[in-house]
Write a protein that holds these residues in place. Structure first.
Motif, PDB file in Angstrom:
ATOM      1  N   ILE A  59       5.550  49.587  73.718  1.00  0.00           N
ATOM      2  CA  ILE A  59       4.388  50.447  73.479  1.00  0.00           C
ATOM      3  C   ILE A  59       4.344  51.591  74.488  1.00  0.00           C
ATOM      4  O   ILE A  59       4.078  52.736  74.132  1.00  0.00           O
ATOM      5  N   GLU A  60       4.631  51.297  75.745  1.00  0.00           N
ATOM      6  CA  GLU A  60       4.611  52.327  76.779  1.00  0.00           C
ATOM      7  C   GLU A  60       5.710  53.360  76.561  1.00  0.00           C
ATOM      8  O   GLU A  60       5.499  54.555  76.772  1.00  0.00           O
ATOM      9  N   SER A  61       6.860  52.921  76.098  1.00  0.00           N
ATOM     10  CA  SER A  61       7.959  53.845  75.825  1.00  0.00           C
ATOM     11  C   SER A  61       7.608  54.810  74.690  1.00  0.00           C
ATOM     12  O   SER A  61       7.828  56.021  74.798  1.00  0.00           O
ATOM     13  N   VAL A  62       7.046  54.286  73.601  1.00  0.00           N
ATOM     14  CA  VAL A  62       6.648  55.137  72.473  1.00  0.00           C
ATOM     15  C   VAL A  62       5.566  56.114  72.920  1.00  0.00           C
ATOM     16  O   VAL A  62       5.594  57.304  72.579  1.00  0.00           O
ATOM     17  N   THR A  63       4.609  55.644  73.719  1.00  0.00           N
ATOM     18  CA  THR A  63       3.519  56.499  74.198  1.00  0.00           C
ATOM     19  C   THR A  63       4.048  57.591  75.109  1.00  0.00           C
ATOM     20  O   THR A  63       3.669  58.765  74.984  1.00  0.00           O
ATOM     21  N   TRP A  64       4.942  57.241  76.031  1.00  0.00           N
ATOM     22  CA  TRP A  64       5.485  58.255  76.955  1.00  0.00           C
ATOM     23  C   TRP A  64       6.285  59.301  76.180  1.00  0.00           C
ATOM     24  O   TRP A  64       6.199  60.490  76.456  1.00  0.00           O
ATOM     25  N   THR A  65       7.050  58.891  75.182  1.00  0.00           N
ATOM     26  CA  THR A  65       7.807  59.838  74.362  1.00  0.00           C
ATOM     27  C   THR A  65       6.854  60.790  73.640  1.00  0.00           C
ATOM     28  O   THR A  65       7.113  62.000  73.569  1.00  0.00           O
ATOM     29  N   ALA A  66       5.746  60.264  73.108  1.00  0.00           N
ATOM     30  CA  ALA A  66       4.755  61.120  72.449  1.00  0.00           C
ATOM     31  C   ALA A  66       4.143  62.095  73.447  1.00  0.00           C
ATOM     32  O   ALA A  66       3.922  63.270  73.121  1.00  0.00           O
ATOM     33  N   ALA A  67       3.884  61.656  74.656  1.00  0.00           N
ATOM     34  CA  ALA A  67       3.322  62.533  75.687  1.00  0.00           C
ATOM     35  C   ALA A  67       4.315  63.627  76.065  1.00  0.00           C
ATOM     36  O   ALA A  67       3.935  64.783  76.273  1.00  0.00           O
ATOM     37  N   GLU A  68       5.594  63.277  76.141  1.00  0.00           N
ATOM     38  CA  GLU A  68       6.625  64.278  76.454  1.00  0.00           C
ATOM     39  C   GLU A  68       6.693  65.353  75.371  1.00  0.00           C
ATOM     40  O   GLU A  68       6.930  66.521  75.668  1.00  0.00           O
ATOM     41  N   ARG A  69       6.495  64.961  74.118  1.00  0.00           N
ATOM     42  CA  ARG A  69       6.489  65.935  73.024  1.00  0.00           C
ATOM     43  C   ARG A  69       5.259  66.833  73.094  1.00  0.00           C
ATOM     44  O   ARG A  69       5.297  67.976  72.674  1.00  0.00           O
TER      45      ARG A  69
END
Length: 108
Positions: A59-69
């Motif tokens: 979940i944290e990985s998906v969230t961080w990727t969304a934040a990077e975008r």
């Protein structure tokens, strides 16, 4: 681009749960809580609607990727990532039991 941590007052943390106070259960609309289970980091629904604990790493990985975008996040050190996410997000909603089925409420 997010400036260096010292210039914007980003806090560092050793908290192993990146989404503490940000992650919410979609069906119940209640905060989820960190739940160390069998030596693994997980999140659980505050009302217990989910029978399984969800893996924090995924979940944290998906969230961080969304934040990077969403923002240019060059070279943000892991201890500052929770602070960055708190600046960008109101909450992360876990829609189903799949760790990548998330909805994001961004600050405007």
């Amino acid at each position: 681009m997010i400036p260096a941590p010292a210039r914007v007052g980003l806090a560092t943390t050793n908290d192993p749960y990146l989404l503490r106070n940000l992650i919410w259960c979609g069906p119940c609309d209640v905060p989820m809580y960190p739940n160390p289970a069998w030596g693994q980091r997980t999140y659980k629904c505050g009302l217990g609607c989910r029978r399984i604990a969800l893996p924090a790493d995924a979940i944290e990985s998906v969230t961080w990727t969304a934040a990077e975008r969403r923002a240019t996040l060059d070279a943000i050190a892991p201890p500052c990532r929770q602070s960055v996410l708190e600046l960008l997000l109101v909450k992360v909603i876990v829609v189903s039991d799949a760790p990548d089925d998330l909805a994001f409420v961004w600050r405007t």
